[in-house]
Design an enzyme around this catalytic site. Structure first.
Site, short mmCIF file in Angstrom:
data_model
loop_
_atom_site.label_atom_id
_atom_site.label_comp_id
_atom_site.label_asym_id
_atom_site.label_seq_id
_atom_site.Cartn_x
_atom_site.Cartn_y
_atom_site.Cartn_z
N ASP A 145 0.46 -1.32 -0.11
CA ASP A 145 -0.18 0.48 -0.17
C ASP A 145 0.89 1.38 -0.26
O ASP A 145 1.74 0.87 0.81
CB ASP A 145 -1.04 -0.40 1.17
CG ASP A 145 -1.19 1.71 1.39
OD1 ASP A 145 -2.72 1.85 0.61
OD2 ASP A 145 -1.07 2.13 2.74
N ARG A 146 0.47 2.55 0.09
CA ARG A 146 1.12 3.48 -1.14
C ARG A 146 1.21 4.38 0.33
O ARG A 146 2.25 4.37 1.16
CB ARG A 146 1.00 4.20 -1.91
CG ARG A 146 1.54 4.70 -2.22
CD ARG A 146 1.48 6.47 -3.34
NE ARG A 146 0.36 7.17 -2.57
CZ ARG A 146 0.14 8.18 -3.15
NH1 ARG A 146 0.55 8.78 -4.25
NH2 ARG A 146 -1.21 9.52 -2.79
N ASP A 147 0.00 4.81 0.48
CA ASP A 147 -0.21 6.00 2.23
C ASP A 147 -0.29 5.34 3.85
O ASP A 147 -1.28 4.20 3.70
CB ASP A 147 -1.45 6.87 1.56
CG ASP A 147 -1.93 7.51 0.46
OD1 ASP A 147 -0.34 7.98 0.12
OD2 ASP A 147 -2.07 7.66 -0.62
N TYR A 170 -5.04 13.75 0.21
CA TYR A 170 -5.66 14.11 -0.79
C TYR A 170 -4.55 15.09 -1.02
O TYR A 170 -4.76 15.82 -1.94
CB TYR A 170 -6.55 15.29 -0.63
CG TYR A 170 -7.75 14.05 -0.35
CD1 TYR A 170 -8.86 12.97 -1.16
CD2 TYR A 170 -9.08 13.96 0.88
CE1 TYR A 170 -9.40 12.00 -0.39
CE2 TYR A 170 -10.07 13.90 1.10
CZ TYR A 170 -10.17 12.59 0.45
OH TYR A 170 -11.72 12.00 0.61
N ASN A 204 -5.61 2.61 -2.92
CA ASN A 204 -7.34 3.06 -3.34
C ASN A 204 -6.32 5.13 -3.67
O ASN A 204 -5.76 5.47 -2.39
CB ASN A 204 -7.11 2.69 -2.65
CG ASN A 204 -7.84 1.50 -2.43
OD1 ASN A 204 -7.68 0.78 -3.36
ND2 ASN A 204 -8.46 1.67 -1.63
N SER A 233 -9.06 7.22 -4.42
CA SER A 233 -10.11 8.01 -4.45
C SER A 233 -10.43 9.21 -5.06
O SER A 233 -11.39 10.39 -5.28
CB SER A 233 -11.24 7.15 -3.07
OG SER A 233 -11.22 8.01 -2.06
N CYS A 279 -5.90 2.21 -8.06
CA CYS A 279 -7.53 2.57 -7.75
C CYS A 279 -8.20 4.06 -8.22
O CYS A 279 -7.81 4.39 -6.89
CB CYS A 279 -8.64 1.49 -7.28
SG CYS A 279 -10.53 1.87 -7.19
N HIS A 303 -11.00 5.53 -8.48
CA HIS A 303 -12.88 4.94 -8.02
C HIS A 303 -13.24 5.59 -7.29
O HIS A 303 -11.90 5.05 -5.75
CB HIS A 303 -13.57 4.13 -8.70
CG HIS A 303 -12.65 3.31 -9.66
ND1 HIS A 303 -11.94 1.91 -10.23
CD2 HIS A 303 -13.21 3.50 -10.76
CE1 HIS A 303 -11.89 1.77 -11.82
NE2 HIS A 303 -12.62 3.06 -11.66
N CYS A 351 -15.91 -0.62 -8.06
CA CYS A 351 -15.38 -1.27 -9.34
C CYS A 351 -14.78 -2.97 -8.83
O CYS A 351 -14.76 -2.82 -7.49
CB CYS A 351 -14.04 -0.03 -9.47
SG CYS A 351 -13.33 0.13 -7.76
N ARG A 362 -11.25 -1.20 -6.89
CA ARG A 362 -10.51 -0.57 -5.10
C ARG A 362 -10.19 -2.07 -4.16
O ARG A 362 -11.74 -2.66 -3.93
CB ARG A 362 -11.83 0.14 -4.38
CG ARG A 362 -11.85 1.08 -3.70
CD ARG A 362 -13.18 1.48 -3.37
NE ARG A 362 -12.95 2.69 -1.77
CZ ARG A 362 -12.12 3.48 -1.72
NH1 ARG A 362 -11.05 3.75 -2.03
NH2 ARG A 362 -12.18 3.95 -0.56
#
Length: 519
Positions: free
Chosen positions: A12-14, A23, A55, A57, A89, A91, A97, A100
């Protein structure tokens, strides 16, 4: 395919690789998590490919553009890369979807890009959706919590470590533990594999059996009456001997000195060069080893936390928290046996001929321990909900479970309880789009056929050790229930709260999450 347990690690990134700045589309604000670069470099140096599954979003919500996300990703690549794949992703949850997280789409996409099976990947993340996406893909999840990770997510995770450098330790230990450290035994040995437990215990020993069979001349499995049918389905098994062990069986018969002596004499006549004893973490191999010594077996290997004296030639002591198939592979590796290069190490069974996948959902409501099975009334409601969703349902059970399956097979579900042997049941599981079952033998048989499992898992034993291995899984049930790690066979709490908390809607949603990829 690498020589070890895994081919790739997906992050995972964040909140996992970099500090979470919600954001944020500013590459200048990228801050790596402590130890990230060192952990990644160690994984790469050991031949593991690395990727990112994230993810985002904010794109779907209109707060960031895809170009801004890509700029941040390029900065992460500069600081921590190179990464072999990036999967994003864009979305929102409302989009529904398949990519995600907690759905498995990103993990599958990363594995497909790398050309490796998803089940040979580790997914490292900081929240439950990372863990759930890994399980839904059949991959291995590893949680690295931070200050935002909820306590409930840590409790529910099959495995969790404190930081990324410890994560690298965890991954590399498991990656290497299946690699032999002893010389390869003499080719053509007559080898006895001992696993005198129930059906599921025998099935999870399958990868170790194949590692032994790749070099042995003959492999015989000693198992109990509950496991013999499963042993005959394992690739690499040449013969099966059956003896019920009163020091292993959950409901043991009294020891018969004459019967035990007769069995030892039978083993002696078979003239085994060596034996490998496979046990669960709470079992002792030493009574079995004594029988083998009386039978004249020339080399004996087993895991033993107790002092074995002269009963063992090779005493193995791996970590206690390994999945049962990996624990067994560690024993085989310690004795010098390794899987062939083209064997991925999954659970496998030999059904004799291919089985075509169908749209059918198999519900198996029974199990060997009441503490690990859902109340029949709830299972009937689950079947009714699956039928209301338009899904064909087959209810399976053993010969002693016909009354149970008749109670559960409602709303037009087909009841085949007690009408199949183990091989026939396995073919039904192999043909299913998904299996709904508790922590019991058919869950492992389903995993051995690659069928996704909705695991109604009571936490009386650890999910990391006994969850369905390397098949897509959604776990349901309360992992923090008070029965956790008690190994209880009868539920110690009123109302069976760990499994009674599951709703039929939960099961329908879990089936939907798993069958999309199959379809």
């Amino acid at each position: 395919m690498s020589d070890g347990l895994f081919d790739a690690v997906l992050f995972d990134r964040d909140g996992t690789l970099i500090a979470d700045r919600p954001y944020s589309g500013d590459p200048a604000g990228v801050t790596p998590m402590p130890g990230a670069r060192a952990a990644l470099d160690r994984l790469r140096a050991n031949g593991l490919r690395v990727g990112v599954v994230t993810n985002q979003s904010a794109v779907g919500r209109g707060r960031l553009t895809r170009d801004q996300v890509d700029q941040v990703n390029r900065r992460v690549d500069e600081l921590l890369g190179p990464f072999d794949t990036w999967q994003v992703c864009p979305h929102t949850p409302e989009d529904g979807c398949d990519c995600r997280k907690p759905r498995a789409g990103l993990v599958h996409a990363a594995a497909d890009t790398l050309g490796v099976p998803a089940r040979r990947c580790v997914v490292v993340g900081d929240i439950a959706s990372d863990v759930d996406a890994a399980l839904a893909a059949g991959a291995t999840p590893l949680l690295v919590p931070n200050q935002q990770t909820r306590v409930a997510e840590v409790i529910a995770a099959p495995s969790a470590v404190t930081d990324l450098e410890t994560a690298a330790d965890w991954i590399l230990l498991r990656h290497r533990i299946v690699q032999p450290t002893a010389p390869l035994p003499r080719p053509g040995n007559n080898v006895l594999v001992v696993r005198p437990d129930s059906l599921g215990d025998v099935v999870v020993t399958g990868p170790a059996v194949r590692a032994i069979a790749a070099n042995a001349g003959k492999v015989t499995v000693w198992c109990g009456p509950r496991g013999s049918a499963a042993a005959r389905l394992l690739p690499g098994v040449d013969d099966v001997v059956e003896y019920a062990t009163p020091w292993i069986d959950a409901d043991p018969a009294p020891v018969s000195p004459a019967g035990l002596a007769e069995f030892a004499e039978d083993l002696a006549r078979r003239d085994f060069d060596e034996a490998l004893i496979f046990t669960s973490y709470h079992q002792s191999p030493l009574p079995t080893a004594l029988v083998l010594r009386l039978a004249g077996v020339r080399r004996i290997t087993a895991i033993s936390h107790d002092y074995p004296g002269s009963l063992l030639d090779l005493r193995v002591r791996p970590p206690d928290d390994l999945p049962e198939p990996v624990r067994a592979l560690a024993v085989a590796a310690a004795a010098g046996y390794r899987l062939p290069a083209d064997d991925p190490g999954d659970l496998l069974v030999d059904l004799g001929q291919p089985v075509m996948r169908t749209s059918q959902i198999v519900v198996h409501p029974g199990g060997s321990a009441a503490a690990r099975t859902c109340p029949p009334e709830l299972m009937a409601q689950v079947v009714a909900a699956l039928r209301a969703a338009g899904l064909p349902v087959l209810v399976t059970g053993g010969p002693g479970e016909r009354e149970l399956t008749a109670q559960v097979a409602v709303a037009g579900a087909v009841d085949v309880g007690g009408r199949t042997d183990v091989a026939g049941l396995t073919r039904l599981l192999a043909a299913a789009a998904c299996v709904v079952t508790a922590n019991t033998g058919p869950a492992h048989l389903a995993a051995a056929t690659g069928t996704p499992v909705v695991s109604l898992f009571a936490p009386t034993v650890p999910f990391e050790r006994w969850g369905p291995y390397r098949t897509p899984v959604v776990r349901l049930g309360d992992p923090a229930a008070a029965c956790r790690d008690t190994r209880a066979t009868e539920c110690p709490l009123p109302g069976h709260p760990c499994l009674s908390s599951i709703t039929p809607a939960d099961v329908v949603a879990a089936v939907d999450r798993l069958v999309r990829r199959v379809a």
